[in-house]
Design an enzyme around this catalytic site. Structure first.
Site, PDB file in Angstrom:
ATOM      1  CE1 TYR A   1      -3.732   2.548   0.840  1.00 23.97           C
ATOM      2  CE2 TYR A   1      -2.101   3.455   2.344  1.00 23.97           C
ATOM      3  CZ  TYR A   1      -3.300   3.573   1.658  1.00 23.97           C
ATOM      4  OH  TYR A   1      -4.047   4.724   1.798  1.00 23.97           O
TER       5      TYR A   1
ATOM      6  CE  LYS B   1      -3.361   5.282  -1.509  1.00 18.36           C
ATOM      7  NZ  LYS B   1      -4.427   5.818  -2.377  1.00 18.36           N
TER       8      LYS B   1
END
Ligand SMILES: NC(=O)c1ccc[n+]([C@@H]2O[C@H](COP(=O)([O-])OP(=O)(O)OC[C@H]3O[C@@H](n4cnc5c(N)ncnc54)[C@H](O)[C@@H]3O)[C@@H](O)[C@H]2O)c1
Length: 292
Positions: free
Chosen positions: A196, A200
């Site tokens: 994750y 990002k």
């Protein structure tokens, strides 16, 4: 289109709620910060069925935009219906829903082209669709990592590309905002999300590159990097891991976590002309978490 009294009506100003004789006092009108007005502009919000995307969609509606929420959920959250009704009844605009998985590039382009054809314009995108997975780096499977990157990076990329193609077709320029995270800049203490966080970081870098390619078309591209947001999902997480509710607020300079509505202004600022000279930037809004 220059903001006009139409803007005041979309914002609940003179001609709707207060009656025609009342003075115009709303922001985003001809006399008050007109550069924030989004009257008549068409803005798409991916991940707009709930959570941060839906909260930002409501802010865009309040500023006068016509908003299309794109999401993979069969039905949007119950809040969606309330906001949709408010858009039509109070704000003199509309909120529409289109079901789409951002990994389905063909249908994504089809739906976005249809919206552009129907509305005759395409002014903005907030790309908020994203997924999260907590798994240690040693246990992460390639399949799970690929799914993460597929939704959070390729999905955001292809949504932006589809919208940019329409903006270029109309020759009007526009503004694209991609929701990254402070986790694109820092590794979270006590929250193990290697894929994750990498996704990002990729969104932030993608933003700079899209900005550099599409600036010549008048398309601005920026990212927002929120800190921890207390959504329904995060509240559920606190039931499972109560120590996080105590520890996380201590990790930023304001000593608390954020709420979705604290990102309303950022969405309107970045989509509107108020940020007309801003592109290739990341707006980090994390209570100072990453500044420590
Ligand atoms: N909640 C936080 O603390 C936090 C912090 C920083 C950044 N963010 C980012 O903000 C954005 C919104 O997150 P949220 O907290 O509101 O979560 P959420 O799960 O409530 O909202 C995400 C939405 O994206 C949709 N979505 C997921 N995968 C999709 C796909 N393949 N195609 C179409 N739609 C899809 C979901 O159905 C959901 O409606 C995400 O990009 C998230 O990474 C959240």
């Amino acid at each position: 289109m220059p903001p006009s009294l139409e803007a005041s009506s979309a914002l609940g100003g003179a001609s709707t709620t207060n009656g025609p004789s009342q003075p115009v006092v709303a922001l985003g009108t001809q006399s008050r910060l007109p550069e924030f007005a989004l009257t008549g502009k068409v803005v798409l919000v991916s991940g707009g069925a709930r959570g941060l995307g839906l909260t930002q969609a409501e802010a865009l509606l309040e500023a006068g935009a016509i908003v299309y929420a794109l999401d993979r959920l069969e039905e949007p959250s119950p809040d969606f219906g309330r906001i949709q009704k408010r858009a039509t009844d109070e704000l003199n605009t509309k909120l529409e829903y289109r079901r789409i998985d951002v990994r389905d590039t063909e249908n994504l382009n089809k739906i976005i082209t249809e919206i552009a054809d129907q509305e005759g314009r395409m002014d903005g995108l907030v790309a908020a669709a994203g997924i999260q997975q907590e798994t240690t780096a040693l246990e992460y499977t390639a399949k799970d990592a690929n799914t993460m990157f597929d939704v959070n990076v390729t999905g955001v990329f292809m949504t932006s590309q589809a919208v940019a193609k329409q903006m270029i077709r109309f020759g009007t320029g526009g503004s694209i905002v991609m929701i990254a995270s402070m986790s694109g800049t820092i590794a979270n203490r006590g929250l193990i999300c290697p894929a994750y966080n990498a996704s990002k970081a990729a969104v932030i870098q993608l933003g700079r590159n899209l900005a550099s390619e599409w600036g010549m078309h008048g398309i601005r591209v920026n990212t927002i990097s929120p800190g921890y947001i207390v959504t329904a999902m995060v509240e559920q997480l606190f039931v499972e891991f109560p120590e996080r509710q105590v520890e996380w607020p201590k990790q930023n300079m304001l000593g608390r976590l954020s709420k979705p509505n604290e990102y309303r202004g950022a969405a309107v600022f970045l989509i509107s002309d108020a940020s007309s000279f801003m592109t290739g930037s990341d707006l980090r809004m994390d209570g100072g978490h990453a500044a420590w």
